[in-house]
Design an enzyme around this catalytic site. Structure first.
Site, PDB file in Angstrom:
ATOM      1  N   ASN A  26      -5.827  28.286 -33.230  1.00 19.70           N
ATOM      2  CA  ASN A  26      -6.022  29.714 -32.927  1.00 19.70           C
ATOM      3  C   ASN A  26      -5.576  30.084 -31.508  1.00 19.70           C
ATOM      4  O   ASN A  26      -4.675  29.473 -30.945  1.00 19.70           O
ATOM      5  CB  ASN A  26      -7.476  30.113 -33.176  1.00 19.70           C
ATOM      6  N   ASP A  29      -8.287  29.054 -26.818  1.00 22.82           N
ATOM      7  CA  ASP A  29      -8.079  28.133 -25.697  1.00 22.82           C
ATOM      8  C   ASP A  29      -7.120  28.749 -24.675  1.00 22.82           C
ATOM      9  O   ASP A  29      -7.429  28.849 -23.488  1.00 22.82           O
ATOM     10  CB  ASP A  29      -7.508  26.792 -26.202  1.00 22.82           C
ATOM     11  N   TYR A 203     -12.251  34.974 -38.611  1.00 17.08           N
ATOM     12  CA  TYR A 203     -11.544  33.832 -39.192  1.00 17.08           C
ATOM     13  C   TYR A 203     -11.245  34.141 -40.662  1.00 17.08           C
ATOM     14  O   TYR A 203     -11.947  34.963 -41.285  1.00 17.08           O
ATOM     15  CB  TYR A 203     -12.394  32.560 -39.053  1.00 17.08           C
ATOM     16  N   GLN A 256      -3.534  41.159 -24.139  1.00 13.27           N
ATOM     17  CA  GLN A 256      -4.961  41.104 -23.810  1.00 13.27           C
ATOM     18  C   GLN A 256      -5.482  42.406 -23.191  1.00 13.27           C
ATOM     19  O   GLN A 256      -6.558  42.865 -23.543  1.00 13.27           O
ATOM     20  CB  GLN A 256      -5.248  39.923 -22.885  1.00 13.27           C
ATOM     21  N   GLY A 273     -14.700  33.423 -32.050  1.00 16.41           N
ATOM     22  CA  GLY A 273     -14.387  32.477 -30.970  1.00 16.41           C
ATOM     23  C   GLY A 273     -15.194  32.703 -29.707  1.00 16.41           C
ATOM     24  O   GLY A 273     -16.419  32.865 -29.744  1.00 16.41           O
ATOM     25  N   GLU A 274     -14.494  32.754 -28.585  1.00 14.96           N
ATOM     26  CA  GLU A 274     -15.189  32.805 -27.297  1.00 14.96           C
ATOM     27  C   GLU A 274     -14.703  33.970 -26.447  1.00 14.96           C
ATOM     28  O   GLU A 274     -15.482  34.771 -25.940  1.00 14.96           O
ATOM     29  CB  GLU A 274     -14.929  31.474 -26.574  1.00 14.96           C
ATOM     30  N   ASP A 275     -13.379  34.091 -26.331  1.00 11.55           N
ATOM     31  CA  ASP A 275     -12.858  35.118 -25.422  1.00 11.55           C
ATOM     32  C   ASP A 275     -12.992  36.522 -26.007  1.00 11.55           C
ATOM     33  O   ASP A 275     -13.447  37.445 -25.321  1.00 11.55           O
ATOM     34  CB  ASP A 275     -11.383  34.832 -25.088  1.00 11.55           C
ATOM     35  N   SER A 276     -12.649  36.700 -27.272  1.00  7.01           N
ATOM     36  CA  SER A 276     -12.781  38.053 -27.863  1.00  7.01           C
ATOM     37  C   SER A 276     -14.254  38.460 -27.876  1.00  7.01           C
ATOM     38  O   SER A 276     -14.593  39.627 -27.692  1.00  7.01           O
ATOM     39  CB  SER A 276     -12.167  38.110 -29.265  1.00  7.01           C
TER      40      SER A 276
HETATM   41  O1  TRH Z   1      -8.766  32.645 -31.602  1.00  4.49           O
HETATM   42  P1  TRH Z   1     -10.130  32.095 -31.431  1.00  4.49           P
HETATM   43  O2  TRH Z   1     -11.065  32.250 -32.519  1.00  4.49           O
HETATM   44  O3  TRH Z   1      -9.952  30.590 -31.128  1.00  4.49           O
HETATM   45  C1  TRH Z   1     -10.687  29.615 -30.482  1.00  4.49           C
HETATM   46  C2  TRH Z   1     -10.175  28.287 -30.955  1.00  4.49           C
HETATM   47  O4  TRH Z   1     -10.396  28.140 -32.332  1.00  4.49           O
HETATM   48  C3  TRH Z   1     -10.799  27.174 -30.185  1.00  4.49           C
HETATM   49  O5  TRH Z   1     -10.460  25.922 -30.690  1.00  4.49           O
HETATM   50  C4  TRH Z   1     -12.267  27.334 -30.085  1.00  4.49           C
HETATM   51  O6  TRH Z   1     -12.711  26.369 -29.216  1.00  4.49           O
HETATM   52  C5  TRH Z   1     -12.581  28.688 -29.534  1.00  4.49           C
HETATM   53  O7  TRH Z   1     -12.029  29.709 -30.355  1.00  4.49           O
HETATM   54  C6  TRH Z   1     -14.067  28.913 -29.317  1.00  4.49           C
HETATM   55  O8  TRH Z   1     -10.852  32.667 -30.102  1.00  4.49           O
HETATM   56  P2  TRH Z   1     -10.891  34.079 -29.438  1.00  4.49           P
HETATM   57  O9  TRH Z   1     -11.738  33.899 -28.281  1.00  4.49           O
HETATM   58  O10 TRH Z   1     -11.268  35.103 -30.375  1.00  4.49           O
HETATM   59  O11 TRH Z   1      -9.416  34.284 -28.936  1.00  4.49           O
HETATM   60  C7  TRH Z   1      -8.538  35.258 -29.315  1.00  4.49           C
HETATM   61  C8  TRH Z   1      -7.705  35.695 -28.130  1.00  4.49           C
HETATM   62  O12 TRH Z   1      -6.776  36.654 -28.556  1.00  4.49           O
HETATM   63  C9  TRH Z   1      -8.539  36.346 -27.039  1.00  4.49           C
HETATM   64  O13 TRH Z   1      -8.012  36.018 -25.771  1.00  4.49           O
HETATM   65  C10 TRH Z   1      -8.325  37.837 -27.287  1.00  4.49           C
HETATM   66  C11 TRH Z   1      -6.914  37.828 -27.777  1.00  4.49           C
HETATM   67  N1  TRH Z   1      -6.474  38.959 -28.585  1.00  4.49           N
HETATM   68  C12 TRH Z   1      -5.440  39.729 -28.087  1.00  4.49           C
HETATM   69  O14 TRH Z   1      -4.942  39.475 -26.972  1.00  4.49           O
HETATM   70  N2  TRH Z   1      -4.983  40.754 -28.842  1.00  4.49           N
HETATM   71  C13 TRH Z   1      -5.490  41.077 -30.055  1.00  4.49           C
HETATM   72  O15 TRH Z   1      -5.018  42.038 -30.704  1.00  4.49           O
HETATM   73  C14 TRH Z   1      -6.589  40.283 -30.551  1.00  4.49           C
HETATM   74  C15 TRH Z   1      -7.196  40.608 -31.897  1.00  4.49           C
HETATM   75  C16 TRH Z   1      -7.043  39.225 -29.782  1.00  4.49           C
END
Ligand code: TRH
Length: 379
Positions: A26, A29, A203, A256, A273-276
């Site tokens: 994904n 990270d 997911y 972002q 995840g973590e960042d969103s």
């Molecule tokens: O994509 P994620 O669910 O992924 C991760 C990994 O699976 C990893 O291994 C695990 O350890 C971790 O989650 C907890 O995670 P997240 O945080 O949702 O990341 C998505 C990124 O995409 C985040 O930086 C926001 C960005 N994003 C955009 O920039 N534009 C968009 O339109 C969207 C929907 C998201």
């Protein structure tokens, strides 16, 4: 970046660092490491080399990245392709292993020969109590290196949460002054009359159709925005007409910064995840979190720890537990309407307000590094 930030940042002695990111799957990270690299560069005068093993994933969140160029500069950060075949490279003053990824053996060997090396293992985010006692501990090794565990978290005695300087003010200005409709229209988003807007990021195993059914049971109109790279609803047009009570449309995956604006513009944000997830907290709007599922079920206590802070009605928490595992049985109707909805809105704003009083992760990390390296005294 505002001018105050830049002036303050260039007064700080420079810190040179290598940040390492393995894209396990994904986008979380690279999402976290790119955000952190940018903030440390802009606000703290760090000079960063960011090693990433999958530039294609990086390009999804930062279109300026060219996946076929192994070394490039983007936003004053040196981006380097982290190849399996690691070429000996002299380490910088600080090494940060994103999500505690393993550093190349040769890099570690060289790091051990530098004067006062700093090696941080940036860990996963959790609101669990044990995080405060593990944050800042180091591990022992056979060489002179002592990697320190740096845990992001929700409490003062952890590493904190990523939050750029001025983010909340920017959000407030956006909400107060922006013509949200015009911005959304420029992205091709049209909101049916009186519909509540939902950003949807989850997911693939999220039970979308159970959610749509639940939304249909309310008297409210909803319009969902689904990134076009998520298969779920985009393959199904069933029931999706502008006159339906629940409608949806595919939208482009955004950079972002624009994703923040989307979260600020919606009434309810589904994140994962973590960042969103953290960005949706800073939006101060109701969020529905699909925590990253772990095989041993470790995500459930982790989710409970956050729910304890969030102050949400029990059915919302229950439904998040189910959602993480690909189910949605709990009835959310009471939380999606009237007083239940207002409570959800207030709790979300309260959480953001209380967390913004704490120092952010980049500030804590920068302070920690400067204290270790003795540069804090020279500030
Ligand atoms: O994509 P994620 O669910 O992924 C991760 C990994 O699976 C990893 O291994 C695990 O350890 C971790 O989650 C907890 O995670 P997240 O945080 O949702 O990341 C998505 C990124 O995409 C985040 O930086 C926001 C960005 N994003 C955009 O920039 N534009 C968009 O339109 C969207 C929907 C998201």
């Amino acid at each position: 970046m505002n001018t105050d930030n830049r002036q303050h940042s260039t007064r700080l002695p420079m810190v040179s660092a290598d940040l390492f990111c393995r894209v396990v799957d994904n986008l979380g990270d690279i999402g976290v490491m790119w955000r952190l690299a940018r903030q440390l560069t802009k606000e703290k005068n760090w000079h960063i080399r960011l090693w990433v093993d999958r530039l294609e994933s990086f390009q999804e969140i930062e279109p300026a990245i060219n996946p076929s160029v192994p070394t490039q500069i983007c936003q004053d950060i040196q981006i380097c392709l982290w190849m399996d075949d690691w070429q000996p490279t002299p380490p910088r003053q600080v090494a940060i292993a994103g999500f505690s990824c393993e550093l190349p053996d040769d890099y570690i060997r060289q790091l051990a020969t530098t004067a006062e090396p700093i090696w941080l293992q940036l860990e996963y985010l959790s609101a669990q109590d044990w995080v405060s006692s593990f944050h800042g501990l180091h591990s022992k090794r056979n060489d002179s290196l002592r990697p320190v565990f740096f845990f992001p978290g929700f409490h003062d005695n952890t590493g904190g949460l990523i939050r750029e300087h001025g983010l909340i003010e920017q959000r407030n200005r956006w909400v107060a002054t922006q013509d949200k409709q015009a911005w959304l229209a420029s992205l091709g988003i049209s909101i049916p009359n009186n519909a509540r807007l939902i950003s949807f990021f989850a997911y693939p195993h999220a039970p979308m159709h159970s959610l749509i059914e639940q939304l249909r049971q309310t008297r409210q109109r909803f319009h969902l925005l689904v990134p076009s790279n998520l298969p779920s609803l985009n393959n199904s047009s069933q029931g999706n007409s502008p006159n339906e009570q629940v409608s949806w449309q595919a939208i482009k995956f955004m950079q972002q910064e624009n994703y923040d604006k989307l979260l600020w513009s919606c009434d309810l944000n589904f994140v994962r995840g973590e960042d969103s997830f953290v960005r949706a907290i800073w939006a101060g709007k109701p969020l529905f979190w699909q925590i990253y599922p772990q095989k041993d079920g470790a995500h459930h206590p982790k989710l409970d720890a956050w729910l304890k802070l969030a102050g949400l009605a029990d059915p919302i928490g229950q439904a998040m537990h189910e959602w993480a595992d690909g189910l949605l049985k709990t009835d959310l109707s009471a939380s999606l309407a009237n007083q239940g909805w207002q409570d959800w809105e207030h709790a979300s704003k309260r959480l953001s307000d209380s967390l913004e009083t704490q120092a952010d992760l980049a500030t804590r990390l920068d302070n920690w590094v400067r204290t270790q390296s003795g540069t804090a005294n020279r500030l």
